[in-house]
Structure formats: structure tokens, C-alpha cells
Design an enzyme around this catalytic site. Sequence first.
Site, mmCIF file in Angstrom:
data_model
loop_
_atom_site.group_PDB
_atom_site.id
_atom_site.type_symbol
_atom_site.label_atom_id
_atom_site.label_comp_id
_atom_site.label_asym_id
_atom_site.label_seq_id
_atom_site.Cartn_x
_atom_site.Cartn_y
_atom_site.Cartn_z
ATOM 1 N N ASP A 84 34.211 69.309 30.240
ATOM 2 C CA ASP A 84 33.260 69.135 29.189
ATOM 3 C C ASP A 84 33.432 67.879 28.651
ATOM 4 O O ASP A 84 34.634 67.342 28.510
ATOM 5 C CB ASP A 84 33.220 70.182 28.041
ATOM 6 C CG ASP A 84 32.534 71.556 28.468
ATOM 7 O OD1 ASP A 84 32.283 71.696 29.830
ATOM 8 O OD2 ASP A 84 32.422 72.490 27.666
ATOM 9 N N ASP A 113 34.366 80.299 26.011
ATOM 10 C CA ASP A 113 35.060 79.275 26.587
ATOM 11 C C ASP A 113 36.475 79.343 26.086
ATOM 12 O O ASP A 113 36.854 79.460 24.900
ATOM 13 C CB ASP A 113 34.280 77.980 26.051
ATOM 14 C CG ASP A 113 33.188 77.630 26.592
ATOM 15 O OD1 ASP A 113 32.956 77.935 27.858
ATOM 16 O OD2 ASP A 113 32.420 76.821 26.603
#
Length: 135
Positions: A84, A113
Site C-alpha cells: 500500500d 489489514d
Amino acid sequence: MSDEQPAVITVREFFGALELGVVDEAVELLDPAIVWKNTSLPTVRGKNRVAKLLRGLNRPKLGFSADMHHIAADGDIVLTDRTDYLHVGPVRIGFWVTGTFELRDGRIVLWDDHFSKGNVLRGTLVGVVKAITGR
């Protein structure tokens, strides 16, 4: 025609919409009872709260993108292995994330996550150095 499972397609569409900055399209893929968990951060519950946070990442000097390295599904459970990126002005902070998504009736009901704070710190330092040096 794609051989990908519908749940994988939904998760890919979700990330694609976030990256393009069309947050409302991403939000449409969320179940009203969505639960968003991030390592050591408060759990966010409900579509409206998650939408507010996602919209906060869609500003002129703030953004999000991701490189999906691996994605796999077993029915309505999708596992992701990705990098990310949070974009803060000229700084691009990259960090490794594994995610678990659970879908119900084609919508994401759980987004869980996991990441390392140390990896986020490293990504921040690398991003700042690259922004300063132009590399």
C-alpha cells in the site's frame, strides 16, 4: 472471460476505485455493516464511517494506491498480499500489507489489514528521502 472468482473481482474493483479516486464507487462495494480493522488502530464499523475515512484519503495532497502482489479466494473469503502507498504531498509511503476480506451477497463485510509499524516507519523514511533528493 476471467477465471477469477466473483469475490476476487469485487476486491480488485474496490482497490481500483480507491486508486482512481472514485470513492463513491468503492463505497458501493461495502456492506452497510462493514467492519474495517487495521493492526493496532481502532476498528471502524459501518459503511458511513468507513466512507468518511476513505473520502479523507482522496484529497489534492493526500492519496492512496496499492500494488497487488497476490490475491486468492475461497468462496467469499479473499486474501491479499500487497504494498500500500499513502501519498502525502510529494512523499510516497510504501508498506507491505496482508488483508482478509469477507463478502456477503457480493459486498465487503469485513476488511482486516495487517502490517508492521516498523515497515510503515521504514516506508515513511524512504519516502521522505526520495521526496527530498528527487529520486
